[in-house]
Design a protein around this motif. Structure first.
Motif, short mmCIF file in Angstrom:
data_model
loop_
_atom_site.label_atom_id
_atom_site.label_comp_id
_atom_site.label_asym_id
_atom_site.label_seq_id
_atom_site.Cartn_x
_atom_site.Cartn_y
_atom_site.Cartn_z
N MET B 4 0.80 -1.16 0.15
CA MET B 4 0.03 -0.20 0.04
C MET B 4 0.94 1.33 -0.02
O MET B 4 1.79 1.53 1.03
CB MET B 4 -0.95 -0.02 1.34
CG MET B 4 -1.63 -1.33 1.49
SD MET B 4 -2.75 -1.54 -0.05
CE MET B 4 -3.96 -0.27 -0.02
N GLN B 6 0.83 5.39 0.19
CA GLN B 6 0.20 6.70 0.21
C GLN B 6 0.70 7.86 -0.09
O GLN B 6 2.22 7.84 -0.31
CB GLN B 6 -0.11 6.75 1.71
CG GLN B 6 -1.09 5.68 2.36
CD GLN B 6 -1.61 5.89 3.92
OE1 GLN B 6 -1.24 5.10 4.86
NE2 GLN B 6 -2.05 7.24 4.17
N CYS B 23 -4.10 6.67 -1.77
CA CYS B 23 -3.87 5.31 -1.24
C CYS B 23 -3.97 4.54 -2.53
O CYS B 23 -4.98 4.47 -3.06
CB CYS B 23 -4.56 4.89 -0.26
SG CYS B 23 -4.14 3.24 0.35
N TRP B 35 -9.69 3.29 6.46
CA TRP B 35 -8.56 4.62 6.79
C TRP B 35 -8.71 4.53 8.42
O TRP B 35 -9.86 4.58 9.09
CB TRP B 35 -9.30 5.59 6.27
CG TRP B 35 -9.17 5.86 4.55
CD1 TRP B 35 -10.01 5.32 3.76
CD2 TRP B 35 -8.03 6.28 3.92
NE1 TRP B 35 -9.31 5.79 2.59
CE2 TRP B 35 -8.41 6.34 2.67
CE3 TRP B 35 -6.71 6.92 4.39
CZ2 TRP B 35 -7.38 6.60 1.59
CZ3 TRP B 35 -5.98 7.21 3.39
CH2 TRP B 35 -6.18 7.18 2.11
N TYR B 87 -3.47 6.52 7.99
CA TYR B 87 -3.26 5.36 7.59
C TYR B 87 -4.20 4.48 6.74
O TYR B 87 -5.47 4.59 7.12
CB TYR B 87 -2.74 4.36 8.30
CG TYR B 87 -1.48 4.73 9.31
CD1 TYR B 87 -1.60 5.31 10.46
CD2 TYR B 87 -0.05 4.60 8.57
CE1 TYR B 87 -0.45 5.91 11.10
CE2 TYR B 87 0.98 4.80 9.50
CZ TYR B 87 0.87 5.50 10.39
OH TYR B 87 1.98 6.11 11.32
N CYS B 88 -3.87 3.95 5.45
CA CYS B 88 -4.98 3.30 4.75
C CYS B 88 -4.36 1.77 5.12
O CYS B 88 -3.22 1.49 5.35
CB CYS B 88 -4.93 3.66 3.28
SG CYS B 88 -3.33 3.30 2.19
N GLY B 100 -0.63 1.25 4.54
CA GLY B 100 0.36 2.45 3.88
C GLY B 100 1.22 2.81 4.90
O GLY B 100 0.97 2.62 6.13
N THR B 103 0.13 9.63 5.80
CA THR B 103 0.05 10.59 5.53
C THR B 103 0.02 11.73 6.46
O THR B 103 -1.06 11.47 7.20
CB THR B 103 -0.90 10.87 4.31
OG1 THR B 103 -0.51 10.39 3.09
CG2 THR B 103 -1.00 12.58 3.98
#
Lengths: 120, 108
Positions: B4, B6, B23, B35, B87-88, B100, B103
């Motif tokens: 993953m 991001q 993502c 998420w 986060y994803c 991920g 961000t």
């Protein structure tokens, strides 16, 4: 109220062992999938292990053969036994409940975490 | 293992403005994407699951979209409490679940 509380973290020397606990309230651990997720200092999230409602288990490759996930149904508690600990296992360890979405499971409830530091 | 990714790593946005976080999955994860929001010293908090369903208690300014390999988290009008790391996570091909790298949403 649904809640997860982790305990058992601490400072441990490389090669040592530690057992983390995660006490659940507001739901039954044995009826759910439950996961452990860790976060190294300043880093992102890494899934560690899962125990399914039928008692079977899975592990990340990074901990396979060293960590064991289990549960005590009478105490409604999840555990993570960590052996042969390495410096790279240093992290905050979270337990989480896995909930069923449309098809598969995501983590809907998280504990506050317990810190494990592996250092001599 | 599904990777993953991001973007961006850091996003600077002013309060009241819209934020768009991306993502991408290395292969299709259908709509099996979540998420999470994480503030310093706190545990992750579920915001969105199944790519677009808000979790219980999450304000309507948070919305998720996408399927397959491309996903977006949109915060329509940023509040001060929204500045955090996001986060994803895919749960289509597991184990392992994969996240991920995050961000960081910061105040401009």
């Amino acid at each position: 109220e649904v809640q997860l509380v982790e305990t058992g973290g601490g400072l441990i020397q490389p090669g040592g062992s530690l057992r983390l606990s995660c006490a659940a309230s507001g739901f039954t651990v044995s009826r759910n999938y439950m996961s452990w997720v860790r976060q190294a200092p300043g880093k992102g999230l890494e899934w560690v292990s899962i125990i399914y409602s039928d008692g079977s288990t899975d592990y990340a490759d990074s901990v396979k053969g060293r960590f064991t996930i289990s549960r005590d149904n009478s105490k409604n508690t999840l555990y993570l036994q960590m052996n042969s600990l390495r410096a790279e296992d240093t992290a905050v360890y979270y337990c989480a409940r896995d909930a069923l979405g449309g098809n598969y499971y995501y983590m809907d409830v998280w504990g506050k975490g317990t810190t494990v530091t592996v250092s001599s | 293992e599904i990777v993953m990714t991001q973007s961006p790593a850091t996003l600077s946005v002013s309060p009241g403005e819209r934020a768009t976080l991306s993502c991408r999955a290395s292969q299709s994860v259908s709509s099996n994407l979540a998420w999470y929001q994480q503030k310093p010293g706190q545990a992750p908090r579920l915001l969105i699951y199944d790519a677009s369903t808000r979790a219980t208690g999450i304000p309507a300014r948070f919305s998720g979209s996408g399927s397959g390999t491309e996903f977006t988290l949109t915060i329509s009008s940023l509040q001060s409490e929204d500045f955090a790391v996001y986060y994803c996570q895919q749960y289509n091909n597991w184990p392992p679940y994969t996240f991920g790298q995050g961000t960081k949403l910061e105040i401009k």
